[in-house]
Write an enzyme that holds these catalytic residues in place. Structure first.
Site, short mmCIF file in Angstrom:
data_model
loop_
_atom_site.label_atom_id
_atom_site.label_comp_id
_atom_site.label_asym_id
_atom_site.label_seq_id
_atom_site.Cartn_x
_atom_site.Cartn_y
_atom_site.Cartn_z
CE LYS A 63 -3.90 1.86 2.65
NZ LYS A 63 -4.75 1.65 3.84
N GLY A 92 -0.71 7.75 -5.81
CA GLY A 92 -0.40 6.34 -5.60
C GLY A 92 0.51 6.08 -4.40
CG ASP A 128 -14.62 2.21 -0.92
OD1 ASP A 128 -15.65 2.76 -0.50
OD2 ASP A 128 -13.49 2.74 -0.83
#
Ligand code: AMP
Ligand code: MG
Length: 490
Positions: A111, A124, A250
């Site tokens: 992550k 990102g 999510d």
């Protein structure tokens, strides 16, 4: 010796629409901050090798280990009630799956490992603070016995990420039973791709609910299974004072694990309407709202599964409603049983629920510390109630209740020390208190000092032990140490 990951990947064998193949983006100067050695062993990995520069390079996404099949998973989701048809792993990359020592398939995901086709406007990347926060809180949840994703490692990248200011960048290695979410089903349902929903459901059944495989109505049973696990999970959260903070669909795991530690927090003083997350302005994800939101999320899952239930929509809806109808009783049963254990009741009698509710009401009115009140109540089973009483602004409110409690426990045959032991086994002494987590992050980010992080992680690994040398970690914040808000920090 090279680091060997015994990958056995299954998700990346699903159709191309399920993910995007993408490798992590290499970083400048990875440095391993923390390796979870027991977890590495559990996953069949060599912790010594993971601690070498080669290991750190893998955990930072600088090199891809052999056998990995790096992908970013596609998913959608309701964020604060608003549907977003495409989210996906925007800053996470699944390296692959391993079978752990107990035979359980586990995802290994980086992550903060660089952009993917799902990054939208994001970079990102992850900042060090949120990575340490997820490490601390997820491992604390594990030690508390609550289903959760785990943290295998934290590395700093040697690069900065730009948030409000430039911050040190980091990568967390997250381990999960899977990263399949309610939002993963929503991704395909929104595209009316019933075959993909079926493929996903089949994959989930094999992976997380294998006992349902040969049932006559496996998809109905799947919904029932997810409902049951979420009901249990949310009850467990409430019983330790945990507030997830961003229960979007999510961030709601199909396996029933706690996933996505962002602005999550444990409350200090008991307050059912407590919210910490800076972005949760309406209190949608407040402490006591969590069961209702879990059911709301499960209802979104049910909608995705309707086409698998029946071609007749009305029939499918009625069946789904029937299954969802079990949530409330399942949640209440788990929550009430947990509360009974917290106050040291071995048996069930009329009036217990009201007795316990009266304690909670008095705690709320008196800003009693949630964790310490229950912990000290365990001690009150063997000695006087002074420490429990001291948690209440108006100690008299506790005295009245304590009299009723003593009369109630006197009806049971179990002795005082047995009761104390049973209560201490469910009422932690140590939780990741916000002010401690913040202090640890400040030391790491500002001073490159990880000693406080190490110490906090160590204390939280044994939350039910008294650990007198670390007694201060049990203390609630002083007024000037109180953390009023938490941030996603993404
Ligand atoms: P989260 O708030 O972590 O649950 O993330 C919600 C969505 O935003 C997911 O699709 C994430 O992948 C994406 N996201 C969060 N942070 C970033 C980031 N720094 N770069 C790219 N995507 C991100
Ligand atoms: Mg998320």
């Amino acid at each position: 010796m090279t680091v060997h990951f015994p990958f056995q990947n299954s998700y990346s064998a699903l159709p191309d629409s399920f993910f995007a193949r993408v490798a992590p983006t290499p970083v400048a100067a990875p440095r391993l901050i923390k390796l979870n050695r027991p977890l590495a062993l559990q996953l069949g990995l060599d912790p010594d090798l993971l601690e070498t520069p080669e290991g750190a390079a893998i955990l930072a996404g600088k090199t891809v280990p052999e056998g990995a099949d790096p992908i970013a998973m596609a998913y959608a989701g309701h964020q604060f009630g608003h549907f977003v048809p495409q989210l996906g792993d925007g800053r996470a990359i699944l390296l692959g799956e391993v079978i752990d020592r107990d035979g359980v398939r586990r995802d290994i995901q980086l992550k903060g490992s660089g952009p993917t086709p799902f990054s939208r406007r994001g970079d990102g990347r992850a900042a060090l603070g949120p990575v340490l926060r997820e490490y601390i809180v997820s491992e604390a949840m594990f030690a508390l016995g609550i289903p959760t994703t785990r943290s295998l490692a934290a590395v700093i990248t040697g690069e900065h990420v730009i948030r409000e200011t430039a911050l040190p960048g980091a990568v967390l290695t997250r381990v999960a039973a899977s990263h399949i979410r309610v939002g993963t089903f929503q991704f395909f349902a929104a595209r009316r791709d019933t075959e993909a929903v079926r493929r996903l459901a089949d994959h989930v059944i094999v992976r997380h609910y294998p006992e349902l495989r040969d049932l006559e109505r496996p998809y109905h049973a799947l919904l029932a299974g997810v409902v049951a696990r979420q009901a249990e999970l949310v009850a467990r959260w409430l019983l330790v004072g945990f507030i997830h903070g961003v229960m979007n669909t999510d961030n709601s795991s199909i396996s029933g694990e706690t996933i996505d530690y962002g602005p999550c927090a444990f409350m200090d003083a008991y307050n059912p309407s407590q919210v910490f997350s800076s972005i949760d302005e309406m209190g949608r994800y407040a402490y006591a709202n969590q069961p209702r939101i879990a059911l709301w999320n499960l209802t979104r899952l049910a909608e995705c599964l309707l086409p698998l239930f029946s071609d007749e929509q009305e029939k499918a809806v009625a069946e789904a409603q029937d299954i969802l109808g079990a949530f409330s009783d399942q949640f209440s049963a788990a929550y009430q049983a947990g509360l009974r254990r917290k106050v040291g009741l071995f048996t069930e009698r009329d009036g217990d629920e009201a007795l316990i509710q009266d304690l909670l009401d008095a705690m709320a009115k008196n800003q009693a510390d949630f964790t310490l009140t229950f912990r000290k109540l365990g001690d009150a089973a063997v000695e006087d109630s002074a420490d429990a009483r001291a948690q209440f602004m108006e100690p008299a409110a506790f005295d009245e209740w304590a009299g009723r409690w003593r009369a109630r426990i006197a009806l049971e045959q179990q002795g005082a020390t047995e009761r104390q032991a049973a209560m201490h086994a469910v009422n932690p002494m140590f939780i990741p208190r916000n002010h401690r987590v913040e202090a640890v992050i400040q030391a790491a980010v500002n001073d490159d000092n990880y000693a406080p992080f190490e110490e906090l992680v160590k204390v939280l690994a044994k939350p039910f032990d008294d650990q007198p040398a670390y007694a201060a970690y049990a203390d609630p914040p002083l007024p000037d140490q109180r953390v009023l808000q938490t941030f996603c920090g993404t």
